[in-house]
Design an enzyme around this catalytic site. Structure first.
Site, PDB file in Angstrom:
ATOM      1  N   ASN A 166       0.838  -1.201   0.000  1.00  0.00           N
ATOM      2  CA  ASN A 166       0.000   0.000   0.000  1.00  0.00           C
ATOM      3  C   ASN A 166       0.880   1.262   0.000  1.00  0.00           C
ATOM      4  OD1 ASN A 166      -2.358   1.752   0.317  1.00  0.00           O
ATOM      5  ND2 ASN A 166      -3.416  -0.113   0.940  1.00  0.00           N
ATOM      6  N   ARG A 167       0.381   2.356   0.553  1.00  0.00           N
ATOM      7  CA  ARG A 167       1.044   3.640   0.300  1.00  0.00           C
ATOM      8  C   ARG A 167       1.880   4.137   1.485  1.00  0.00           C
ATOM      9  NH1 ARG A 167      -3.439   3.303  -2.899  1.00  0.00           N
ATOM     10  NH2 ARG A 167      -3.035   3.923  -5.044  1.00  0.00           N
ATOM     11  N   HIS A 225      -1.828  -9.745  -3.525  1.00  0.00           N
ATOM     12  CA  HIS A 225      -2.632  -8.782  -4.280  1.00  0.00           C
ATOM     13  C   HIS A 225      -3.447  -9.514  -5.354  1.00  0.00           C
ATOM     14  CE1 HIS A 225      -3.496  -5.140  -6.580  1.00  0.00           C
ATOM     15  NE2 HIS A 225      -2.942  -4.422  -5.635  1.00  0.00           N
ATOM     16  N   ASP A 246     -11.635   1.790  -3.644  1.00  0.00           N
ATOM     17  CA  ASP A 246     -10.211   1.521  -3.419  1.00  0.00           C
ATOM     18  C   ASP A 246      -9.913   1.954  -1.998  1.00  0.00           C
ATOM     19  OD1 ASP A 246      -7.601   0.813  -3.694  1.00  0.00           O
ATOM     20  OD2 ASP A 246      -7.038   2.417  -5.065  1.00  0.00           O
ATOM     21  N   GLU A 290      -7.102  -7.479  -0.775  1.00  0.00           N
ATOM     22  CA  GLU A 290      -5.740  -7.566  -0.240  1.00  0.00           C
ATOM     23  C   GLU A 290      -5.775  -7.527   1.283  1.00  0.00           C
ATOM     24  OE1 GLU A 290      -3.802  -4.076  -2.026  1.00  0.00           O
ATOM     25  OE2 GLU A 290      -5.406  -4.097  -3.478  1.00  0.00           O
TER      26      GLU A 290
END
Ligand SMILES: *[C@@H]1O[C@H](CO)[C@@H](O)[C@H](O)[C@H]1NC(C)=O
Ligand SMILES: *[C@@H]1O[C@H](CO)[C@@H](O)[C@H](O)[C@H]1NC(C)=O
Ligand SMILES: *[C@@H]1O[C@H](CO)[C@@H](O)[C@H](O)[C@H]1NC(C)=O
Length: 376
Positions: free
Chosen positions: A90-91, A197, A272, A339
């Site tokens: 992820n981010r 993923h 998302d 995920e």
């Protein structure tokens, strides 16, 4: 180029020389009762095919992917088809964090690390950087008819601190079960957050079905992580009550589609987001997905606290032949990525008190079980 490399490697192998194996060689595992079989490549420890039975007893391949798996390496727009993602999924805000973690790490502060940014115009690191674990050549270390284990030694990939050694084991068993486990040890303090993923389409693009809008989704979660325009957490949570995020009772993914404009980012329709599970026991199902058309259902349980659900607005990749490719492409909403993972960017969100730092003596373990059945 890649084709040539393949010839050279095959020749070298036939002479018994020690060479790096071709990372796109397929390994197939099957449950003894034939209920599930799966194929993997060592590149990214990636799941490339997953065959389960529909309501008529016919097997379908329910995950997206390529026919030529070397495209996992060469496709510039690779959608991250079913690998293990790490060292930090992820981010990460501005690709920056510190150890110990702080709210706004100063770029030149002590113990501050910078990971290459690859998302949102260079303001965000996504899935461990440009060459995260999904784009590394893992090593096949053992296999049996129903199980395969890959190893990756990440000696500071993308600028993360220290070395992390990871083993990913994928096992299928009777009764329609796929279980994936990743165990990782660190040589010094480092954040670790992993995911698998997987892009699902439980109809496998048969019977005229091209998207997942009528798939049913159920998520045992009353909170979603609130994010800013770069999909970075604000530190707050959204209560799903009365919102299109409420999947505590099952809903068709597309049931509230007109309420999802810009929900997955600017100009994006669909989901998302990261749902934080309510369930206290790990053995309980966290997420379920099923389709009336094929009758295929998957119930997912995990030791992870959250699940990212991405309804694949940006998808645009030629399909596998079994899904109608290469004439047809995987397009908008053609799949849903589900995920299992930790809290997004908890390493920049100290107010959550979520500890994602691992070190010698504190090992990381990610595990997820996918149980397939049919609803008639
Ligand atoms: C983002 O990180 C870079 C280094 O990668 C740094 O130069 C820059 O100042 C950081 N931006 C902010 C807003 O912290
Ligand atoms: C992985 O293997 C491919 C194909 O052999 C090769 O082109 C690539 O450079 C390798 N990647 C790394 C990071 O070693
Ligand atoms: C959703 O929006 C579209 C276009 O704006 C409109 O045509 C359609 O009727 C809407 N559907 C529902 C169920 O409101």
């Amino acid at each position: 180029m890649l084709f040539k490399a393949f010839i050279v490697l095959s020749t070298a192998v036939s002479f018994g020389r020690a060479v790096t194996p071709w990372p796109f060689d397929l390994t197939t595992i099957s449950a003894p009762d034939g209920s599930v079989s799966a194929k993997f490549v060592s590149f990214g420890a990636t799941l490339t095919e997953l065959w389960v039975k529909d309501k008529n007893g016919k097997a379908r391949d329910v995950v997206l992917g390529y026919d030529d798996n070397s495209r996992l390496l060469t496709d510039p727009d690779h959608p991250v088809f079913n690998p293990i993602v790490g060292r930090y999924a992820n981010r990460i805000k501005n690709g920056t964090f510190s150890i110990p973690i702080t709210k706004l790490p100063q770029p030149d502060g002590p113990n501050v690390y910078h990971i290459p940014t690859n998302d949102h115009d260079g303001q965000v690191t996504l899935h461990g950087g440009i060459y995260g674990w999904d784009r590394r050549n893992w090593t096949l270390v053992s296999k049996s008819p129903s199980s395969v284990t890959y190893k990756h030694i990440d000696a500071g990939d993308e600028g993360f601190p220290g070395t992390v050694t990871a083993y990913a084991t994928h096992t299928v068993s009777n009764g329609g079960i796929l279980k994936s486990v990743v165990r990782a040890t660190a040589s010094q303090k480092t954040p670790i957050m992993l995911t698998q993923h997987v892009y699902w389409n439980l109809d496998a693009f048969q019977d005229g079905s091209n998207d997942i809008l009528s798939h049913h989704l159920q998520v045992d979660a009353s909170r979603v992580i609130d994010v800013d325009g770069n999909l970075i957490p604000t530190g707050d949570f959204i209560n799903v009550d009365g919102t299109p995020f409420d999947f505590r009772k099952e809903q068709a993914i597309g049931a509230r589609w007109n309420d999802t404009f810009n929900l997955c980012g600017s100009g994006c329709q669909g989901y998302d987001s990261s749902w934080v599970y309510d369930r206290s026991e790990v053995s309980r199902t966290g997420t379920s997905l099923w389709s009336d058309l094929s009758g295929i259902r998957v119930d997912i349980s995990t030791n992870q606290p959250a699940v990212q659900v991405y309804s694949a607005f940006w998808l645009n990749t030629p399909r596998k032949a079994i899904h109608g490719g290469p004439t047809l492409s995987y397009g908008r909403w053609g799949a849903v990525a589900i995920e299992q993972q930790g809290y997004i960017d908890a390493i920049n969100t100290p107010e959550w008190n979520v500890d994602q730092i691992y070190y010698p003596g504190k090992n990381f373990e990610w595990s997820t079980t996918y149980k397939f059945s049919v609803s008639k």
